[in-house]
Each structure stands twice: as structure tokens, then as C-alpha cells.
Design an enzyme around this catalytic site. Structure first.
Site, PDB file in Angstrom:
ATOM      1  N   ARG A   1       0.830  -1.206   0.000  1.00  7.43           N
ATOM      2  CA  ARG A   1       0.000   0.000   0.000  1.00  7.43           C
ATOM      3  C   ARG A   1       0.873   1.269   0.000  1.00  7.43           C
ATOM      4  O   ARG A   1       0.499   2.283  -0.561  1.00  7.43           O
ATOM      5  CB  ARG A   1      -0.974  -0.005   1.185  1.00  7.43           C
ATOM      6  CG  ARG A   1      -2.092   1.022   1.061  1.00  7.43           C
ATOM      7  CD  ARG A   1      -3.146   0.877   2.161  1.00  7.43           C
ATOM      8  NE  ARG A   1      -4.242   0.012   1.784  1.00  7.43           N
ATOM      9  CZ  ARG A   1      -5.360   0.408   1.137  1.00  7.43           C
ATOM     10  NH1 ARG A   1      -5.513   1.675   0.802  1.00  7.43           N
ATOM     11  NH2 ARG A   1      -6.299  -0.444   0.838  1.00  7.43           N
TER      12      ARG A   1
ATOM     13  N   GLU B   1      -9.898   5.938   7.388  1.00 11.53           N
ATOM     14  CA  GLU B   1      -8.462   6.204   7.363  1.00 11.53           C
ATOM     15  C   GLU B   1      -8.046   7.499   6.652  1.00 11.53           C
ATOM     16  O   GLU B   1      -7.112   8.177   7.102  1.00 11.53           O
ATOM     17  CB  GLU B   1      -7.723   5.028   6.699  1.00 11.53           C
ATOM     18  CG  GLU B   1      -7.814   3.723   7.453  1.00 11.53           C
ATOM     19  CD  GLU B   1      -7.395   2.553   6.577  1.00 11.53           C
ATOM     20  OE1 GLU B   1      -8.182   2.152   5.692  1.00 11.53           O
ATOM     21  OE2 GLU B   1      -6.274   2.055   6.762  1.00 11.53           O
TER      22      GLU B   1
END
Ligand code: MTE
Ligand code: HPA
Ligand code: MOS
Length: 780
Positions: free
Chosen positions: A324, A727
Site C-alpha cells: 500500500r 483512514e
């Protein structure tokens, strides 16, 4: 089919999708009545457990004398690796993470044995009496050391596109540098905890504070050497998870299950704060190296990025976390020719794991740092350089080959630059700094683009169960977990909306592996996207049956049956209460419960090449932060922050605003005050709030202007066109770091650039200020 909004003149419904209803447990939270795992009434005979921890970073266990532990008052049992009947592992992907270290310890604080005693105090006191004879082995403690020794938990990954080397070499300007990004302790207010209650015939029920009950169930089953159907895991809520309970809740859960099996009694294990910080993994810290070629406007032609992260002693989720990072190293910017190398360093420290953003924040920090350096090299406004590099028509494919189809960061940037008065304030700050000798101000604006979906495609699925009782009340269960983020509230709103009933007619029950099997972790911000859709499908199935029943009973076409305002309208003449129709349907033997399933469409991804479409869509945001720094003490303060965040058509603007505020402040902590420090023996020194500083209420900017983007809408068919919000806002805090960097640069009248590592603690700010003024740093 139906609009559940009440017709004019009828009492307003509360809690449809899109309304700012309060958290379904808010009244319990504020009264101290919300039950967390440690609050569950203890069953008679309950015992308490504590781990005995390694006092070496890396060593062979030559021998262990636990006689003192066994003889201590109140001790009922002491377990070691030899007492694990099944597999001695809690590693989620690789099986490299023992529940109890057997022959070798791999970090300072690793659990070696488990004490089970009549009280928490007895267990904890006895755990200190273990005598372990170690033979020290060489320990790798830093990223540099791991790189030198090629010590990795999993192989390195390279993503590339185009001839980055030639493009870089041919660019009119080039820059090269390196910097560090610190880690972060999750610091959930409720520590890791599990309570295991033995059932009949070897079954066990584990109450676990976990983001992933399904995985805890499997890990417990493996540890016990039984099939999954013998293990039930339940979680009503967590006092925060922030990624720290995505995998690492398995450890205490396996421990209590083993202890319950060994003693035949219920066993609870709650890490105290110091143990929690000592045992569990954190956000990965990174070393970043870059070389970039760009034109006179600061537009990047080619870039070479190297990421090396500290993974700790085992793989845990480090693979997907670092992936990621690679897939967020573009943030909002088109990188025509690019190489990104990612090393996953194995060190003799805690096994680092998920933390809000899951590696994305570190990738974004890297590119924002590079853009800021480009702007300072060219002597222009970093905002202009950021703008010049934005994705746009013909420049809209990410380094991992995903087309960016929903880019709105440019619009957010324009709106926020105007509403925050960025340009005028930047000019005013420069004027102000010219006459302020000690205190300097800085300002920065940064954007966020965050990919929504688990990168592991198979995780993007969810199930839900909706029961309608004969009085018309609704019970909802889904595979997601509640950690304070408001997931249960949002999914209940979706169900209330679908059935056209008030929010308070829908009750959400605890996450439970016996109700929803094989649920994914509540993570990757996807909780409401996945479970919202699954619950909507379940509610829609029930509604369809009720429509069919009403149409037949009252001889009207199905289109004439409408659900609204706790009532069902049947044609133009008849109107029943929802509960009345339900009762009639029950008597006619209509099934009044249903399950729903959802899997995210369109996504695919090759984990080897990192190419594909890993994300269903992107969430966006922008922030402008203004800070003041004291150049004599290094202290910093965020004076004002303006945020515009895209939550799509928000399912619940009250909860989403809270997520944006909380995420931003948590990100601020990561980049300014939260510093992890290990001593030469590998012992984590910052294992308590006395030495590890998370933000407090007084760190919230005095002027804090947070808004959800009113025009936000998901171009994809997400639940009610909302966007995931858990997030992404954390990364808005990157603006605070760059505002500090801007303030430091003012020290030399903006000649040159401030080399600033993260976190920008007072020490780091002082060091950077000293380097700017070529002064020697003030001795400690
Ligand atoms: N908000 C609160 N209050 N507590 C938490 O633990 N975790 C964050 C975010 N917001 C968290 C939180 C993280 S890491 C994630 S992935 C998401 O919530 C998970 O929930 P969601 O998918 O339902 O947004
Ligand atoms: N995000 C968060 N948690 C995860 C992911 C992800 O992409 N993949 C596996 N666990
Ligand atoms: Mo969140 S780091 O995906 O649990």
C-alpha cells in the site's frame, strides 16, 4: 423503489441514511455503561493470565526454570510452547509468529510462558519470577543494519513504469535525498484483551477485542488443534483498534483459549499498558531515498523512490502494508516514469502491523516531501508545484496501471485555497516572520487521495443477517466490528432506510462468528461500504417478500406498496403500521429474516507485479495548516487548520466529521510528538504515556474548520454513493508537517531547504533550525 422519507406534514423519521444521528452507543459511552470485553460479568471460577516476556532482543533459550513461577501464591497453571496442542502460531499470512517462543526469542518483550492465577495481580507478580537462561545471538535493530545484512521478512518488490532512468537523466533539474518517517503506537484506549469461557465437549467461547473475529476464531482453533466450528468469537465493541487489533488480537485470544483448555476454567488476559506497548506491533517506520528529475515548473518527469520499512521479527501484515505504501507513493500526482523499490526489513523488534492508513501515509509522506523539496529548489510556492503535478486528462494512470476516473483533488484544492484564504495568509506569514526573531510561522496545503478496497481482493466481501420480529422490531447483525468509528450506527441507518422505519427500531447485536461466518477484518476503511451493502441486500430481501405478500393480500400491484415513515401504504386507501403488516405476514407464514451478501465489483490486482485495479474508488481530501514554531525550544503548535474532506454522500455527517477530526489529530501526533525509541539492547523505552506523547485536547488547533465536501458523490455504486472515511483523514495531517518545514525554512529567509525528519519533535525541529542557520545545535 420507495422513498422512505415521510410525506409532508408527517412526523420526521429519525436516522435514515444521510442523517447525522448520534452514535448508537453514545449514551452508554458518556455514562460509562458501554460494556467492553473487560466489563463482561465474570463467570464463577474465572482465572487471570499474564505473559512472561523475553528480556533479550535475540537469543537462544538454553533453559528455563519456572519452578518459582509455579510456586508463587495463587498460581494455578504455567504454560509453555510445549503445552500448545495445535499449532504454536499467530502469524496471519506466514506462520512465523509463535504464541509462546519455544527455542529462540526474537524481540525484547516476546511472550515465552503464560501464567494462570486466581487474580490479575497474582498472575502478573508470578510472571516476573521466571528464570530464563539465554545465549545471546546477534540482533538486528535498525533499518540500516537490516539493509546491510539483507535481513528481510519477505522479498523486496519493485514497481516500475517507463524509462525512469533516461527520463530522470534528461530532466532539466534533478534532486536527490533521503529522510525518515517514524512509526506510531496505536494507543487504543482499551488495551488488548480476551476472555475465554470453556463450553461442553471441548468447545470454547472467546470474547475478544478484535477487528477480525473470524481470524481470531481460526487462530484459536489452530492453536487448540480443533475445527473452527468448536470456537465462537464475539465482540460487541472495542475501545479503539486503529489497525492494532486487525491481527494482534489473536495473541491474547489464543492464550486464554489454551489456558481455559488447560484448567477447565474461564480465563481472562488483559495486557496492561506497558506490556501492550512492549508486546504489540506498531505503524512501520521508514527510511526513504529519492532521486527526481523535473522541469522549471516543478513538474516531475522521472522519479526513483526507495522505501525500507522496519517490519519487526515476523511478517504479520507487512507485505500488504508495504504494497500500500508503493501504491500511495503517487498520492494525487502523475508520475510519468517511475521506479519504486520496497524493502521489508526484518529486525529484532515488535512485529509491526496495521495502523490507520496501512502504509499509505508513508507513501504519501514521501511524494509530498519530494514535491516540497522541488518547490524550495525552484523558489516557488509548494502549492503551485503540487498543482502542476496533479492527475488530469491524459495524465491519469497510476504507476500500478489503474486509471484515475474520479479525480476531484483539484476542485477540493481550489475551493479550500479560496475559503482558507491561503495566498493572503501565506504572504502575511512571510511578512510577520521577517520581524519575529524567535517564533516563526509556517503554512502548507496538502491533498489526499486514498485507495478504497483491501488490496487482497478476496477480503472485499461481506455478509449480514436481518431479523424482523413479529412486533416489527428489527435485529441486525453483520460481519463488521465496532471500534468507535460508528459502523454499527451507519449500517443500522441503511437498514432503517431500506425498511422505511425509524433508526431506533433497528438494534445491532455483537459481532459473532456463530452468526456471520468468514467475515473479513473491519479494516481498509471498508466497513460501511461492505457491510452496508450486505445489510441493504438482506433488508431488501425481506421487503420484497412483504411487498409480494401485501400485493396479494390486498389485491394491488406490487408498485402500489410503499414503505415510509414506519408505515406501509397499500394503494391509495390502505395504510398499515409496519408492525401490523409484519404481523399479518407472519400469520401467513412469510419468512421474516434474510441474509445478504456483497462483493466489491471491478477490482483485480496481481500481487507480484503490483499492477491492476486494486481499488474500487478513491477518497479525497485537502487541508491547510498554519503552525508556529519556537526556534529556541523547538516547540510547535498548530494554530489553525482548514479541512475539506470528500465523504461522498455521507451516510452520517456527524460521525464522518468526527472521523475527519480524529484522523487529522491522530495524524498530527504521528508527525509531531509520537516518537518510538529503543535502547541498544533492543528494549523499547517509550512504553508508557510518560515517555510516549499522543495528542491531547489542548493540541487541537484553536481555530479548526472542518467541513465535508457538499458536492461529494461516489461515481461508483457504493452504499448510497457514500465514501469510506475511516483512514483517509489521517493523511490530511501531512499539511502540519509541511507547515513546520515551511516555518523552519523561514529561519534563513527561505534560502535553501530545511531537512526535517518525521516526527518533527522539538529536538528534530531544533536540529533542523540549527542546520538552517549553520548554528551548532544547543547541547541537551
Ligand atoms: N475510529 C475510531 N473511533 N476508532 C478506531 O479504532 N480505526 C480506524 C478508523 N477509524 C478507528 C476509527 C481504522 S484503522 C479503520 S480501518 C476504520 O476506522 C475501520 O472502520 P470502518 O471501515 O468502518 O471505517
Ligand atoms: N488494508 C487494511 N487491512 C488489510 C489490507 C488493506 O489493504 N489488506 C489486508 N489487511
Ligand atoms: Mo485499519 S489500519 O485498515 O484497521
Amino acid at each position: 423503489m420507495n422513498d422512505p422519507r415521510p410525506p409532508r406534514g408527517e412526523a420526521a423519521l429519525r436516522g435514515l441514511a444521510g442523517e447525522p444521528v448520534r452514535h448508537d452507543s453514545a449514551h452508554l459511552h458518556v455514562a460509562g455503561e458501554a460494556a467492553y470485553t473487560d466489563d463482561i460479568l465474570e463467570v464463577r471460577g474465572t482465572l487471570h493470565a499474564a505473559f512472561g516476556l523475553s528480556r533479550r532482543a535475540h537469543a537462544r533459550i538454553k533453559s528455563m526454570d519456572l519452578s518459582g513461577v509455579r510456586a508463587a501464591p495463587g498460581v494455578v497453571a504455567v504454560l509453555t510452547a510445549a503445552d500448545v496442542p495445535g499449532e504454536n502460531n499467530v502469524g496471519p499470512i506466514l506462520h512465523d509468529d509463535p504464541i509462546l517462543a519455544a527455542t529462540e526469542v526474537q524481540f525484547y518483550g516476546q511472550p515465552i510462558f503464560l501464567v494462570v492465577a486466581e487474580s490479575v495481580g497474582a498472575a502478573r507478580r508470578a510472571a516476573r519470577l521466571g528464570a530464563v537462561d539465554y545465549e545471546d545471538l546477534p540482533a538486528v535493530l535498525t533499518i540500516e543494519d537490516a539493509l546491510a545484512k539483507q535481513s528481510f521478512v519477505i522479498p523486496s518488490v519493485t514497481l516500475q513504469r517507463g524509462d525512469w532512468q533516461a527520463t530522470l537523466a534528461a530532466a532539466p533539474h534533478r534532486l536527490k535525498g533521503a529522510f525518515r518517517i517514524g512509526g506510531q503506537e496505536q494507543f487504543y484506549l482499551e488495551g488488548q484483551v480476551a476472555y475465554g469461557v470453556p463450553g461442553e465437549d471441548g468447545d470454547v467461547l472467546v470474547y475478544s477485542s478484535t477487528q477480525h473475529p473470524g481470524e481470531v476464531q481460526l487462530q484459536v482453533a489452530h492453536a487448540l488443534g480443533v475445527e473452527a466450528h468448536r470456537v465462537a468469537v464475539e465482540c460487541r465493541r472495542m475501545g479503539g483498534g486503529f489497525g492494532g487489533k486487525e491481527t494482534q488480537a489473536s495473541h491474547p485470544a489464543c492464550a486464554v483459549a489454551l489456558a481455559a483448555r488447560a484448567t477447565g476454567r474461564p480465563v481472562k488476559l488483559r495486557y496492561d499498558r506497558d506490556d501492550d506497548i512492549t508486546i504489540t506491533g506498531k505503524r512501520h517506520d521508514y527510511l526513504v531515498e529519492y532521486e527526481v528529475g523535473f522541469d522549471g515548473a516543478g513538474r516531475i518527469a522521472g522519479i526513483d523512490l526507495m522505501f525500507a520499512s522496519r517490519c519487526g521479527f515476523s511478517a504479520d501484515l507487512s507485505g500488504p502494508v508495504n504494497d500500500r505504501t508503493v501504491m500511495h507513493a503517487d498520492n494525487c500526482y502523475y508520475l510519468p516514469a517511475v521506479r519504486i523499490v520496497s524493502h521489508r526489513c526484518k529486525t529484532n523488534t515488535q512485529s509491526n502491523t496495521a495502523f490507520r492508513g496501512f502504509g499509505g501515509p508513508q507513501g504519501m509522506m514521501a511524494i509530498e516531501y519530494v514535491l516540497d523539496e522541488i518547490a524550495r529548489a525552484l523558489g516557488c510556492d509548494p502549492l503551485a508545484v503540487r498543482r502542476a503535478n496533479f492527475y488530469g486528462p491524459g495524465r491519469d494512470v497510476t504507476p500500478y496501471d489503474m486509471q484515475v476516473e474520479d479525480f476531484v483533488a483539484d476542485r477540493l484544492f481550489d475551493e479550500l485555497a479560496a475559503s482558507s484564504d491561503y495566498a493572503a495568509r501565506r504572504a502575511a506569514i512571510r511578512t510577520w516572520n521577517a520581524t519575529s526573531a524567535i517564533v516563526k510561522r509556517g503554512i502548507a496545503m496538502t491533498p489526499v487521495k486514498f485507495g478504497i478496497s483491501f488490496t487482497a481482493t478476496f477480503y472485499n466481501q461481506a455478509s449480514a443477517l436481518v431479523h424482523v420480529y413479529t412486533d416489527g422490531s428489527v435485529l441486525l447483525n453483520h460481519g463488521g466490528t465496532e471500534m468507535g468509528q460508528g459502523l454499527f450506527t451507519k449500517v443500522a441507518q441503511v437498514v432503517a432506510h431500506e425498511l422505511g422505519v425509524d433508526f431506533d427500531r433497528v438494534r445491532v447485536s455483537a459481532s459473532d462468528t456463530s452468526k456471520i461466518p468468514n467475515a473479513s477484518a473491519t479494516a481498509a476503511s471498508s466497513g460501511s461500504d461492505l457491510n452496508g451493502k450486505a445489510a441493504q441486500a438482506a433488508a431488501a430481501a425481506i421487503k420484497m417478500r412483504l411487498v409480494a405478500f401485501a400485493a396479494e393480500r390486498f389485491q394491488v400491484p406490487p408498485e402500489a406498496v410503499r414503505f415510509a415513515a414506519n408505515h406501509v401504504k397499500i394503494g391509495d386507501l390502505k395504510r398499515l403500521k409496519f408492525g401490523e403488516l409484519v404481523r399479518l405476514a407472519y400469520l401467513a407464514r412469510v419468512q421474516l429474516w434474510a441474509s445478504g451478501f456483497y462483493k466489491t465489483p471491478k477490482i483485480h490486482y496481481d500481487p507480484k507485479t503490483l499492477k491492476g485495479r486494486p481499488f474500487y474508488y478513491f477518497a479525497y481530501g485537502a487541508a491547510v495548516s498554519e503552525v508556529a514554531i519556537d526556534t529556541l525550544t523547538g516547540e510547535t503548535r498548530t494554530l489553525r487548520a482548514d479541512i475539506l474532506h470528500d465523504a461522498g454522500r455521507s451516510l452520517n455527517p456527524a460521525i464522518d466529521l468526527g472521523q475527519v477530526e480524529g484522523g487529522f489529530i491522530q495524524g498530527m501526533g504521528w508527525l509531531t510528538t509520537e516518537e518510538l525509541s529503543w535502547d541498544e539492547s533492543g528494549r523499547l523505552m517509550t512504553h508508557a504515556p510518560s515517555t510516549y506523547k499522543i495528542p491531547v485536547a489542548s493540541d487541537v488547533p484553536a481555530d479548526f474548520r472542518v467541513k465535508l465536501w457538499e458536492r461529494g458523490e461516489n461515481v461508483e455504486d457504493s452504499i448510497h454513493r457514500s465514501k469510506a472515511v475511516g483512514e483517509p483523514p489521517l493523511m490530511l495531517a501531512i499539511s502540519v508537517f509541511h507547515a513546520i518545514k515551511d516555518a523552519v525554512a523561514s529561519v534563513s529567509g527561505y534560502e535553501g531547504t530545511a531537512h526535517l525528519n518525521s516526527p518533527a519533535t522539538p529536538e528534530e525541529v531544533l536540529r533542523a533550525v540549527a542546520a538552517m542557520t549553520k548554528r551548532q545545535p544547543v547541547p541537551a
